[in-house]
Design a protein around this motif. Structure first.
Motif, PDB file in Angstrom:
ATOM      1  N   VAL A  60      41.700  10.851  -2.115  1.00  0.00           N
ATOM      2  CA  VAL A  60      41.511  10.635  -3.405  1.00  0.00           C
ATOM      3  C   VAL A  60      41.735   8.830  -3.449  1.00  0.00           C
ATOM      4  O   VAL A  60      42.905   8.603  -3.179  1.00  0.00           O
ATOM      5  N   LEU A  61      41.158   8.377  -4.119  1.00  0.00           N
ATOM      6  CA  LEU A  61      41.176   6.927  -4.691  1.00  0.00           C
ATOM      7  C   LEU A  61      41.163   6.790  -6.093  1.00  0.00           C
ATOM      8  O   LEU A  61      40.545   7.689  -6.862  1.00  0.00           O
ATOM      9  N   ASP A  62      41.939   6.029  -6.602  1.00  0.00           N
ATOM     10  CA  ASP A  62      41.747   5.506  -8.029  1.00  0.00           C
ATOM     11  C   ASP A  62      41.880   4.350  -8.081  1.00  0.00           C
ATOM     12  O   ASP A  62      42.830   3.544  -8.314  1.00  0.00           O
ATOM     13  N   LEU A  63      40.480   3.664  -8.260  1.00  0.00           N
ATOM     14  CA  LEU A  63      40.328   2.285  -8.388  1.00  0.00           C
ATOM     15  C   LEU A  63      39.453   1.734  -9.673  1.00  0.00           C
ATOM     16  O   LEU A  63      38.559   2.309  -9.726  1.00  0.00           O
ATOM     17  N   PRO A  64      39.738   0.625 -10.267  1.00  0.00           N
ATOM     18  CA  PRO A  64      38.918   0.471 -11.551  1.00  0.00           C
ATOM     19  C   PRO A  64      37.215   0.089 -10.922  1.00  0.00           C
ATOM     20  O   PRO A  64      36.521   0.192 -11.606  1.00  0.00           O
ATOM     21  N   GLN A  65      37.566  -0.445  -9.646  1.00  0.00           N
ATOM     22  CA  GLN A  65      36.001  -0.901  -9.178  1.00  0.00           C
ATOM     23  C   GLN A  65      35.213   0.319  -8.876  1.00  0.00           C
ATOM     24  O   GLN A  65      33.784   0.287  -9.076  1.00  0.00           O
ATOM     25  N   LEU A  66      35.560   1.657  -8.902  1.00  0.00           N
ATOM     26  CA  LEU A  66      34.892   2.882  -8.590  1.00  0.00           C
ATOM     27  C   LEU A  66      34.782   3.528  -9.946  1.00  0.00           C
ATOM     28  O   LEU A  66      34.595   4.681  -9.943  1.00  0.00           O
ATOM     29  N   GLY A  67      35.559   3.194 -11.100  1.00  0.00           N
ATOM     30  CA  GLY A  67      35.378   3.767 -12.359  1.00  0.00           C
ATOM     31  C   GLY A  67      36.502   4.747 -12.451  1.00  0.00           C
ATOM     32  O   GLY A  67      36.697   5.676 -13.240  1.00  0.00           O
ATOM     33  N   GLY A  68      37.661   4.656 -11.515  1.00  0.00           N
ATOM     34  CA  GLY A  68      38.722   5.515 -11.687  1.00  0.00           C
ATOM     35  C   GLY A  68      38.756   6.566 -10.548  1.00  0.00           C
ATOM     36  O   GLY A  68      38.525   6.284  -9.237  1.00  0.00           O
ATOM     37  N   ARG A  69      39.206   7.664 -10.916  1.00  0.00           N
ATOM     38  CA  ARG A  69      39.700   8.568  -9.682  1.00  0.00           C
ATOM     39  C   ARG A  69      38.178   9.012  -8.879  1.00  0.00           C
ATOM     40  O   ARG A  69      37.390   9.462  -9.699  1.00  0.00           O
ATOM     41  N   CYS A  70      38.407   9.058  -7.478  1.00  0.00           N
ATOM     42  CA  CYS A  70      37.244   9.613  -6.927  1.00  0.00           C
ATOM     43  C   CYS A  70      37.728  10.406  -5.484  1.00  0.00           C
ATOM     44  O   CYS A  70      38.635  10.099  -5.058  1.00  0.00           O
ATOM     45  N   ASP A  71      37.205  11.515  -5.517  1.00  0.00           N
ATOM     46  CA  ASP A  71      37.248  12.447  -4.536  1.00  0.00           C
ATOM     47  C   ASP A  71      36.524  12.614  -3.330  1.00  0.00           C
ATOM     48  O   ASP A  71      35.208  12.550  -3.806  1.00  0.00           O
ATOM     49  N   TYR A  72      36.755  12.400  -2.235  1.00  0.00           N
ATOM     50  CA  TYR A  72      36.107  12.457  -1.015  1.00  0.00           C
ATOM     51  C   TYR A  72      36.468  13.374  -0.019  1.00  0.00           C
ATOM     52  O   TYR A  72      37.690  13.462   0.638  1.00  0.00           O
ATOM     53  N   ALA A  73      35.963  14.418   0.562  1.00  0.00           N
ATOM     54  CA  ALA A  73      36.029  15.394   1.348  1.00  0.00           C
ATOM     55  C   ALA A  73      35.177  15.076   2.715  1.00  0.00           C
ATOM     56  O   ALA A  73      33.959  14.688   2.613  1.00  0.00           O
ATOM     57  N   ASN A  74      35.736  14.823   3.939  1.00  0.00           N
ATOM     58  CA  ASN A  74      34.958  14.677   5.096  1.00  0.00           C
ATOM     59  C   ASN A  74      34.233  13.359   5.214  1.00  0.00           C
ATOM     60  O   ASN A  74      33.217  13.120   5.385  1.00  0.00           O
ATOM     61  N   ARG A 122      27.546   2.875  -0.570  1.00  0.00           N
ATOM     62  CA  ARG A 122      28.093   1.546   0.138  1.00  0.00           C
ATOM     63  C   ARG A 122      29.453   1.026  -0.763  1.00  0.00           C
ATOM     64  O   ARG A 122      29.247   0.971  -1.949  1.00  0.00           O
ATOM     65  N   LEU A 123      30.520   0.636  -0.076  1.00  0.00           N
ATOM     66  CA  LEU A 123      31.671   0.163  -0.544  1.00  0.00           C
ATOM     67  C   LEU A 123      31.778  -1.184   0.019  1.00  0.00           C
ATOM     68  O   LEU A 123      31.471  -1.481   0.985  1.00  0.00           O
ATOM     69  N   GLU A 124      32.308  -2.025  -0.925  1.00  0.00           N
ATOM     70  CA  GLU A 124      32.616  -3.597  -0.783  1.00  0.00           C
ATOM     71  C   GLU A 124      33.775  -3.985  -0.974  1.00  0.00           C
ATOM     72  O   GLU A 124      34.376  -3.582  -2.104  1.00  0.00           O
ATOM     73  N   GLY A 125      34.696  -4.840  -0.380  1.00  0.00           N
ATOM     74  CA  GLY A 125      35.721  -5.364  -0.922  1.00  0.00           C
ATOM     75  C   GLY A 125      36.869  -4.468  -0.780  1.00  0.00           C
ATOM     76  O   GLY A 125      36.919  -3.650   0.230  1.00  0.00           O
ATOM     77  N   PHE A 126      37.854  -4.631  -1.939  1.00  0.00           N
ATOM     78  CA  PHE A 126      38.955  -3.812  -1.814  1.00  0.00           C
ATOM     79  C   PHE A 126      38.523  -2.301  -1.737  1.00  0.00           C
ATOM     80  O   PHE A 126      39.216  -1.552  -0.972  1.00  0.00           O
ATOM     81  N   PRO A 127      37.799  -1.777  -2.484  1.00  0.00           N
ATOM     82  CA  PRO A 127      37.342  -0.202  -2.281  1.00  0.00           C
ATOM     83  C   PRO A 127      36.865   0.220  -0.818  1.00  0.00           C
ATOM     84  O   PRO A 127      37.476   0.977  -0.293  1.00  0.00           O
ATOM     85  N   ALA A 128      36.387  -0.774   0.016  1.00  0.00           N
ATOM     86  CA  ALA A 128      35.804  -0.590   1.244  1.00  0.00           C
ATOM     87  C   ALA A 128      37.168  -0.445   2.315  1.00  0.00           C
ATOM     88  O   ALA A 128      37.301   0.429   3.154  1.00  0.00           O
ATOM     89  N   ILE A 129      38.183  -1.572   2.037  1.00  0.00           N
ATOM     90  CA  ILE A 129      39.262  -1.646   2.575  1.00  0.00           C
ATOM     91  C   ILE A 129      40.243  -0.479   2.600  1.00  0.00           C
ATOM     92  O   ILE A 129      40.724   0.243   3.320  1.00  0.00           O
ATOM     93  N   CYS A 130      40.226   0.035   1.231  1.00  0.00           N
ATOM     94  CA  CYS A 130      41.169   1.309   0.929  1.00  0.00           C
ATOM     95  C   CYS A 130      40.497   2.432   1.531  1.00  0.00           C
ATOM     96  O   CYS A 130      41.368   3.367   2.238  1.00  0.00           O
ATOM     97  N   MET A 131      39.260   2.622   1.553  1.00  0.00           N
ATOM     98  CA  MET A 131      38.580   3.866   2.265  1.00  0.00           C
ATOM     99  C   MET A 131      38.756   3.806   3.889  1.00  0.00           C
ATOM    100  O   MET A 131      39.190   4.754   4.464  1.00  0.00           O
TER     101      MET A 131
END
Length: 164
Positions: A60-74, A122-131
């Motif tokens: 689970v990520l919660d980043l403004p760059q992604l529009g808030g909460r995002c859930d990722y399975a697998n 595709r994720l870039e910058g901080f969201p890519a780093i977090c993932m």
């Protein structure tokens, strides 16, 4: 929804690779909600099921760059850019400890949503780093393993001295 206890470094569960999510039901949604609540209370911007002792590939990520909460399975990285960037990282499992880590600046990610539908993004910058940080955790690689031995030893010594 509830706040769950966070597994703290150096618990060996943080070095255990997580199993794929195979059942997409209300229990998975509840786990994702618990992860979100736990992450917000920590506080943090990303968390995995491993951080609360559940060996499942769920982020689970919660980043403004992604529009808030995002859930990722697998989640799985399909491509990483040759261009890199440095960013300060830390973990809800090791509060107060931060250090600079070098990672690819962009990634292409494949993942399932909580309904089991496959996505590519595709994720870039901080969201890519977090993932990348969270996927390392799913693979049983605690973020400290990305540091040189000297930096890791200094950080662990300092953290143990000032442990919350």
């Amino acid at each position: 929804m509830s706040i769950r206890p966070i597994v703290r470094f150096p618990d060996p569960r943080l070095k255990t690779p997580c199993l794929p999510v195979t059942v997409f039901d209300g229990t998975l949604k509840q786990l994702a909600d618990d992860l979100y609540d736990t992450m917000k209370a920590a506080p943090g911007v990303g968390i995995t099921a491993a951080h609360i002792g559940e060996a499942l590939r769920l982020v689970v990520l919660d980043l403004p760059q992604l529009g808030g909460r995002c859930d990722y399975a697998n989640p799985e990285i399909l491509w990483s850019s040759p261009e890199t960037m440095e960013h300060e990282e830390g973990s809800v499992s090791m509060p107060g400890a931060i250090e600079t880590v070098l990672r690819p600046k962009a990634i292409e990610l494949q993942y399932d949503d909580l309904e089991g539908v496959r996505h590519k993004v595709r994720l870039e910058g901080f969201p890519a780093i977090c993932m990348q940080h969270e996927i390392d955790q799913l693979n049983g690689m605690f973020w400290l393993q990305r540091l040189s031995r000297l930096k890791r030893e200094r950080l662990v010594t300092k953290w143990e001295r000032n442990r919350p």
